[in-house]
Design a protein around this motif. Structure first.
Motif, short mmCIF file in Angstrom:
data_model
loop_
_atom_site.label_atom_id
_atom_site.label_comp_id
_atom_site.label_asym_id
_atom_site.label_seq_id
_atom_site.Cartn_x
_atom_site.Cartn_y
_atom_site.Cartn_z
N THR A 39 1.21 12.81 12.97
CA THR A 39 1.85 12.53 11.65
C THR A 39 3.02 11.84 11.69
O THR A 39 3.07 10.85 10.84
CB THR A 39 1.98 13.95 10.81
N THR A 40 3.56 11.98 12.72
CA THR A 40 5.05 11.19 13.10
C THR A 40 4.36 9.70 13.17
O THR A 40 4.94 8.68 12.67
CB THR A 40 5.78 11.51 14.24
N THR B 151 4.40 2.15 2.27
CA THR B 151 5.20 3.00 1.81
C THR B 151 4.49 4.37 2.08
O THR B 151 3.41 4.46 1.65
CB THR B 151 5.50 2.85 0.34
N CYS B 152 4.95 5.20 2.79
CA CYS B 152 4.49 6.41 3.11
C CYS B 152 5.32 7.64 2.41
O CYS B 152 6.73 7.69 2.73
CB CYS B 152 4.54 6.88 4.66
N VAL B 153 4.88 8.48 1.69
CA VAL B 153 5.48 9.45 0.93
C VAL B 153 4.99 10.74 1.62
O VAL B 153 3.91 11.25 1.68
CB VAL B 153 5.32 9.44 -0.53
N LYS C 62 0.85 -1.16 -0.06
CA LYS C 62 -0.10 -0.01 0.01
C LYS C 62 0.95 1.21 -0.02
O LYS C 62 2.00 1.42 0.64
CB LYS C 62 -0.87 -0.15 1.18
N ARG C 63 0.42 2.34 -0.78
CA ARG C 63 1.25 3.68 -0.77
C ARG C 63 0.24 4.59 -0.37
O ARG C 63 -0.89 4.73 -0.59
CB ARG C 63 1.54 3.75 -2.41
N VAL C 64 0.87 5.46 0.71
CA VAL C 64 0.23 6.25 1.39
C VAL C 64 0.75 7.70 1.46
O VAL C 64 1.80 7.93 1.53
CB VAL C 64 -0.01 6.18 2.81
N ALA C 65 -0.12 8.65 0.94
CA ALA C 65 0.59 9.97 0.95
C ALA C 65 0.31 10.64 2.29
O ALA C 65 -0.81 10.58 2.77
CB ALA C 65 0.01 10.79 0.00
N LEU C 66 1.14 11.51 2.81
CA LEU C 66 1.01 12.22 4.06
C LEU C 66 1.09 13.45 3.83
O LEU C 66 2.46 14.19 3.38
CB LEU C 66 1.87 11.76 5.17
N LEU D 266 5.37 6.45 10.82
CA LEU D 266 5.75 5.09 11.72
C LEU D 266 5.09 3.83 11.47
O LEU D 266 5.57 2.94 11.25
CB LEU D 266 6.23 5.61 12.97
N GLY D 267 3.85 4.18 11.74
CA GLY D 267 2.64 3.11 11.50
C GLY D 267 2.72 2.47 10.48
O GLY D 267 2.53 1.16 10.27
N ILE D 268 2.58 3.23 9.15
CA ILE D 268 2.68 2.71 7.83
C ILE D 268 3.90 1.96 7.65
O ILE D 268 3.87 0.76 7.14
CB ILE D 268 2.54 3.82 6.80
#
Length: 289
Positions: free
Chosen positions: A59-60, A72-74, A45-49, A64-66
């Motif tokens: 947000t941290t 993948t967190c971007v 899974k790809r997640v935008a932050l 971290l959780g992703i």
């Protein structure tokens, strides 16, 4: 919840059964976190932050959780209501990501993003509400008490984003929320008023509450006006022995709380905020299930 996309902009977006599932799952993920056996439920899974309004805690925890669950967190360096249309941005993000987590100022902006987005949106905080913070606190409370049913939550707080999310929660879940504050700052939004929420000026509401929360004092008032609503050890000593005191960060000692209150045995702020991570992880699992 609209169509097949599961958003979390406010508590009413998720049915009660879904909220209960997320809160229970947070306890399981807390155990997995401690044992370093996190499920890889976000693998692939790809997640935008998107952080359009400062802050760091939740947000941290999302980032971290992703990663801990295999995703993948971007961090996407965009702002809303600037050169590009908000609806256009939603479409572009949907090209690449499976979910978007947004911390921004205006709730209305978040709704515009969600309306145009082909993928789920999570509210990581607005000036109007902060549902992930309350979800984390509820998960912690359940871990301590075994249930959230019938809770009395006393909020010594103005009409501000953290307290509003507790009022939102009282619409969606069987908890009683009472605001204890001068009338000038009472919640009056008709969309939030419901039979499990009421407002009072009486600090006598606190001794039988299972949970007491605070928020920062309004900036447009002299301190003496609110001095009677400061939480000190004298107030905490009159609470139930099993009460949970959750001063909402950032804490301003000498205003909404005293330094002594932060050291009181009933103050569970640090332990509760650990569950922000676990609840958000459970939320992401549920949304992408």
């Amino acid at each position: 919840m609209t169509g097949s996309i599961r958003n979390f902009l406010e508590f009413r977006d998720i049915p009660e059964a879904g909220l209960r599932s997320i809160i229970a799952r947070a306890g399981e993920l807390a155990k997995a976190w401690d044992e370093r056996t996190m499920p890889q439920s976000l693998a692939g899974k790809r997640v935008a932050l998107i952080v359009d309004d400062g802050g760091w805690r939740n947000t941290t925890a999302f980032d971290l959780g992703i990663q801990a669950m295999g995703g993948t967190c971007v961090h996407v360096p965009i702002g809303f209501n600037t050169r590009e249309e908000t609806g256009d941005l939603s479409g572009y993000l949907g090209n690449w990501f499976d979910m978007v987590v947004i911390r921004t100022k205006e709730f209305a902006t978040l709704k515009v993003v969600a309306a145009a987005s082909p993928v789920p949106i999570i509210n990581a905080r607005t000036r109007s509400n902060h549902p992930c913070e309350t979800l984390g606190d509820l998960a912690y409370i359940k871990s301590r008490r075994g249930s959230i049913d019938g809770l009395k939550v006393a909020g010594v707080a103005a009409d501000a984003n953290i307290f509003r999310s507790w009022v939102e929660a009282s619409i969606a879940l069987p908890i009683e929320v009472v605001q204890v504050y001068p009338e000038r700052w009472h919640v009056r939004d008709s969309a939030l008023l419901n039979g499990r929420f009421r407002a009072s000026t009486d600090m006598g509401e606190l001794p039988d509450a299972e949970v007491v929360i605070t928020d920062s004092w309004p900036s447009d008032v002299a301190g003496e006006v609110l001095a009677g609503y400061r939480i000190g050890t004298d107030v905490l000593d009159r609470l139930r022995e099993d009460a949970i005191f959750l001063p909402c960060p950032p804490v301003t000692r000498g205003q909404e709380v005293t330094a002594g209150a932060m050291e009181h045995p009933l103050c569970q702020s640090r332990a509760a905020k650990a569950f922000l991570l676990h609840a958000q992880n459970a939320l992401m699992e549920w949304i992408l299930a």
